[in-house]
Design a protein around this motif. Structure first.
Motif, PDB file in Angstrom:
ATOM      1  N   PHE A   1       0.846  -1.183   0.000  1.00  0.00           N
ATOM      2  CA  PHE A   1       0.000   0.000   0.000  1.00  0.00           C
ATOM      3  C   PHE A   1       0.883   1.234   0.000  1.00  0.00           C
ATOM      4  CE2 PHE A   1      -2.615  -3.374   1.750  1.00  0.00           C
ATOM      5  CZ  PHE A   1      -3.769  -3.232   1.004  1.00  0.00           C
ATOM      6  N   GLY A   2       0.276   2.391  -0.266  1.00  0.00           N
ATOM      7  CA  GLY A   2       1.008   3.642  -0.359  1.00  0.00           C
ATOM      8  C   GLY A   2       0.714   4.318  -1.687  1.00  0.00           C
ATOM      9  N   ARG A   3       1.760   4.769  -2.377  1.00  0.00           N
ATOM     10  CA  ARG A   3       1.581   5.436  -3.673  1.00  0.00           C
ATOM     11  C   ARG A   3       1.540   4.389  -4.787  1.00  0.00           C
ATOM     12  NH1 ARG A   3       5.372   9.321  -1.504  1.00  0.00           N
ATOM     13  NH2 ARG A   3       7.020   8.536  -2.847  1.00  0.00           N
ATOM     14  N   VAL A   4       0.510   3.569  -4.738  1.00  0.00           N
ATOM     15  CA  VAL A   4       0.305   2.513  -5.722  1.00  0.00           C
ATOM     16  C   VAL A   4      -1.169   2.499  -6.112  1.00  0.00           C
ATOM     17  CG1 VAL A   4       2.215   1.060  -4.929  1.00  0.00           C
ATOM     18  CG2 VAL A   4      -0.065   0.782  -3.917  1.00  0.00           C
TER      19      VAL A   4
ATOM     20  N   GLY B   1      -1.810   8.921  -7.567  1.00  0.00           N
ATOM     21  CA  GLY B   1      -1.843  10.371  -7.733  1.00  0.00           C
ATOM     22  C   GLY B   1      -2.675  11.087  -6.690  1.00  0.00           C
ATOM     23  N   ALA B   2      -2.973  10.418  -5.588  1.00  0.00           N
ATOM     24  CA  ALA B   2      -3.844  11.005  -4.575  1.00  0.00           C
ATOM     25  C   ALA B   2      -3.129  12.097  -3.777  1.00  0.00           C
ATOM     26  CB  ALA B   2      -4.352   9.925  -3.631  1.00  0.00           C
ATOM     27  N   THR B   3      -3.869  13.135  -3.429  1.00  0.00           N
ATOM     28  CA  THR B   3      -3.359  14.244  -2.616  1.00  0.00           C
ATOM     29  C   THR B   3      -4.447  14.687  -1.645  1.00  0.00           C
ATOM     30  OG1 THR B   3      -4.061  15.840  -4.307  1.00  0.00           O
ATOM     31  CG2 THR B   3      -1.762  15.093  -4.383  1.00  0.00           C
ATOM     32  N   VAL B   4      -4.040  15.427  -0.623  1.00  0.00           N
ATOM     33  CA  VAL B   4      -4.989  15.977   0.355  1.00  0.00           C
ATOM     34  C   VAL B   4      -4.582  17.408   0.687  1.00  0.00           C
ATOM     35  CG1 VAL B   4      -5.482  13.714   1.353  1.00  0.00           C
ATOM     36  CG2 VAL B   4      -3.690  15.126   2.361  1.00  0.00           C
ATOM     37  N   GLY B   5      -5.456  18.126   1.384  1.00  0.00           N
ATOM     38  CA  GLY B   5      -5.131  19.465   1.848  1.00  0.00           C
ATOM     39  C   GLY B   5      -5.115  20.512   0.750  1.00  0.00           C
ATOM     40  N   LYS B   6      -6.248  20.698   0.066  1.00  0.00           N
ATOM     41  CA  LYS B   6      -6.293  21.580  -1.109  1.00  0.00           C
ATOM     42  C   LYS B   6      -7.197  22.798  -0.929  1.00  0.00           C
ATOM     43  CE  LYS B   6      -6.335  17.161  -3.206  1.00  0.00           C
ATOM     44  NZ  LYS B   6      -7.074  16.210  -4.018  1.00  0.00           N
ATOM     45  N   LEU B   7      -7.698  23.003   0.270  1.00  0.00           N
ATOM     46  CA  LEU B   7      -8.711  24.041   0.462  1.00  0.00           C
ATOM     47  C   LEU B   7      -8.158  25.436   0.724  1.00  0.00           C
ATOM     48  CD1 LEU B   7     -11.454  22.171   2.503  1.00  0.00           C
ATOM     49  CD2 LEU B   7     -11.656  23.096   0.199  1.00  0.00           C
TER      50      LEU B   7
ATOM     51  N   ALA C   1      -2.024  27.131  -1.162  1.00  0.00           N
ATOM     52  CA  ALA C   1      -1.333  26.037  -0.482  1.00  0.00           C
ATOM     53  C   ALA C   1      -0.960  24.940  -1.470  1.00  0.00           C
ATOM     54  CB  ALA C   1      -2.200  25.463   0.624  1.00  0.00           C
ATOM     55  N   GLN C   2       0.168  24.286  -1.188  1.00  0.00           N
ATOM     56  CA  GLN C   2       0.581  23.121  -1.957  1.00  0.00           C
ATOM     57  C   GLN C   2       0.009  21.886  -1.289  1.00  0.00           C
ATOM     58  OE1 GLN C   2       4.791  22.273  -1.983  1.00  0.00           O
ATOM     59  NE2 GLN C   2       4.677  21.167  -3.922  1.00  0.00           N
ATOM     60  N   ALA C   3      -0.694  21.055  -2.059  1.00  0.00           N
ATOM     61  CA  ALA C   3      -1.298  19.855  -1.506  1.00  0.00           C
ATOM     62  C   ALA C   3      -0.225  18.871  -1.061  1.00  0.00           C
ATOM     63  CB  ALA C   3      -2.205  19.203  -2.548  1.00  0.00           C
ATOM     64  N   ARG C   4      -0.597  17.992  -0.153  1.00  0.00           N
ATOM     65  CA  ARG C   4       0.318  16.959   0.337  1.00  0.00           C
ATOM     66  C   ARG C   4      -0.003  15.627  -0.330  1.00  0.00           C
ATOM     67  NH1 ARG C   4       1.861  15.531   6.602  1.00  0.00           N
ATOM     68  NH2 ARG C   4       2.501  13.371   6.284  1.00  0.00           N
ATOM     69  N   ARG C   5       1.014  14.877  -0.675  1.00  0.00           N
ATOM     70  CA  ARG C   5       0.811  13.577  -1.298  1.00  0.00           C
ATOM     71  C   ARG C   5       0.141  12.622  -0.330  1.00  0.00           C
ATOM     72  NH1 ARG C   5       4.758  11.361  -5.868  1.00  0.00           N
ATOM     73  NH2 ARG C   5       2.802  10.245  -6.167  1.00  0.00           N
ATOM     74  N   SER C   6      -0.701  11.779  -0.875  1.00  0.00           N
ATOM     75  CA  SER C   6      -1.398  10.760  -0.112  1.00  0.00           C
ATOM     76  C   SER C   6      -1.201   9.422  -0.825  1.00  0.00           C
ATOM     77  CB  SER C   6      -2.881  11.141   0.011  1.00  0.00           C
ATOM     78  OG  SER C   6      -3.604  10.189   0.737  1.00  0.00           O
ATOM     79  N   GLY C   7      -2.158   8.529  -0.689  1.00  0.00           N
ATOM     80  CA  GLY C   7      -2.026   7.218  -1.320  1.00  0.00           C
ATOM     81  C   GLY C   7      -3.225   6.360  -1.003  1.00  0.00           C
TER      82      GLY C   7
ATOM     83  N   GLY D   1       1.767   7.421   1.841  1.00  0.00           N
ATOM     84  CA  GLY D   1       1.822   8.176   0.599  1.00  0.00           C
ATOM     85  C   GLY D   1       2.755   9.366   0.641  1.00  0.00           C
ATOM     86  N   SER D   2       3.000   9.930   1.832  1.00  0.00           N
ATOM     87  CA  SER D   2       3.837  11.121   1.937  1.00  0.00           C
ATOM     88  C   SER D   2       5.286  10.790   2.295  1.00  0.00           C
ATOM     89  CB  SER D   2       3.261  12.074   2.977  1.00  0.00           C
ATOM     90  OG  SER D   2       3.245  11.462   4.267  1.00  0.00           O
ATOM     91  N   GLU D   3       5.630   9.525   2.437  1.00  0.00           N
ATOM     92  CA  GLU D   3       6.972   9.150   2.840  1.00  0.00           C
ATOM     93  C   GLU D   3       8.010   9.543   1.793  1.00  0.00           C
ATOM     94  OE1 GLU D   3       6.841   4.989   3.580  1.00  0.00           O
ATOM     95  OE2 GLU D   3       5.974   5.190   5.586  1.00  0.00           O
TER      96      GLU D   3
END
Length: 307
Positions: free
Chosen positions: A138-141, A146-152, A156-162, A301-303
């Motif tokens: 699991f993770g960025r797979v 291409g998942a990200t969070v924190g876009k509101l 701001a620059q979004a943070r990578r997720s997974g 995802g953010s590692e």
């Protein structure tokens, strides 16, 4: 030995396929012979396939596979490849003329990262099914590539997720587990500590949406958290639908805000097994599995890499 993920529910297999350069992919949940399933769609901008078949009154008793995909509505094409591969294996609902695999799916929007011209297609869906295993990573797979969070927060620059997963032991020896691809417009919180664990950044400094004086507009349809909660407790289709509904509380506990006009949040629930557990214990466990899977997604995802 427990893995701490969705495959702690015996018989379930998970496969991923992705294009890392284009930052998109898909994930397939499969079990030989299928499983009982339900769904609850809460976000205002969903992209789904065959979810009507999961309504309690619909006639289809079992589902062969569930696909979580990037690519926005284009990503639903991955389901066709999964159908093709399942047909080759002899899986599906037998009609007088042919066997028809029942493949449900949901998509998230990742076109704003990587390449908007590359999306999960039938070939990628087929690769994901062929890669299905009881010991997935699991993770960025897969759907989380291409998942990200924190876009509101504006600027701001979004943070990578997974895509993440977690499992919870139930009274009586059963298990409930979740797998979630987290592509929320909101920030991610740890429900146990109340701490914000993933949000956007401005000049390298974390900025929470709850502290902003103004939030971004025009994000409709560009996010979405999609997932599956699964159990080895024996459930009917109606009970699976109720489990999916309650398990959405895991989204609400960890994602703030969630179920917005900018998200198409969807959660499937599947049952594969004959164990027994009280409904309240099962539902509480499902909520915990979902929020733990969300935290797992953003942590994995953010590692080692910024968005």
């Amino acid at each position: 030995m427990k893995k701490g993920n969705l495959c702690d529910v015996a018989g379930l297999l998970v496969g991923h396929a992705q294009d890392e350069a284009a930052r998109t992919g898909c994930t397939v949940l499969f079990a030989p012979g299928g499983f009982v399933a339900g769904v609850d769609v809460r976000g205002a901008a969903p992209g789904t396939r065959e979810t009507d078949l999961l309504q309690s009154e619909a006639m289809m008793p079992r589902v062969n596979a569930i696909v979580l995909s990037g690519g926005s509505a284009y990503g639903l094409d991955a389901c066709s490849g999964v159908m093709r591969a399942l047909e080759a294996r002899g899986e599906g609902f037998q009609t007088p003329e042919a066997r028809v695999p029942i493949v449900c799916g949901a998509v998230l929007y990742d076109l704003a990262v990587g390449s908007a011209q590359v999306r999960p297609d039938a070939a990628m869906g087929e690769r994901a099914l062929l890669a299905a295993t009881a010991d997935p990573v699991f993770g960025r797979v897969g759907a989380g590539t291409g998942a990200t969070v924190g876009k509101l927060v504006p600027g701001a620059q979004a943070r990578r997720s997974g895509i993440g997963s977690a499992s919870v032991a139930l009274p009586g020896g059963g298990t409930v587990a979740a797998m979630v691809a987290v592509n929320a417009c909101g920030d991610i919180y740890d429900p146990e500590t109340g701490a914000c664990v993933a949000c956007g950044t401005v000049e390298g400094r974390p900025v929470r949406a709850r502290d902003a004086l103004q939030l971004r507009q025009g994000l409709a349809g560009q996010n979405t958290t999609i997932g599956v909660v699964a159990t080895d407790v024996r459930l009917t289709k109606t009970e699976c639908n109720r489990l999916a509904t309650v398990a959405h509380d895991g989204y609400a506990l960890a994602i703030r805000p969630t179920h917005t006009v900018s998200d198409g949040d969807t959660l499937f629930a599947v049952s594969l097994g004959e164990k027994e557990c009280g409904a309240m214990e099962l539902q509480a466990g499902a909520v915990e599995a979902v929020w733990r899977a969300i935290l797992d997604a953003v942590r994995r995802g953010s590692e080692g890499e910024a968005c």
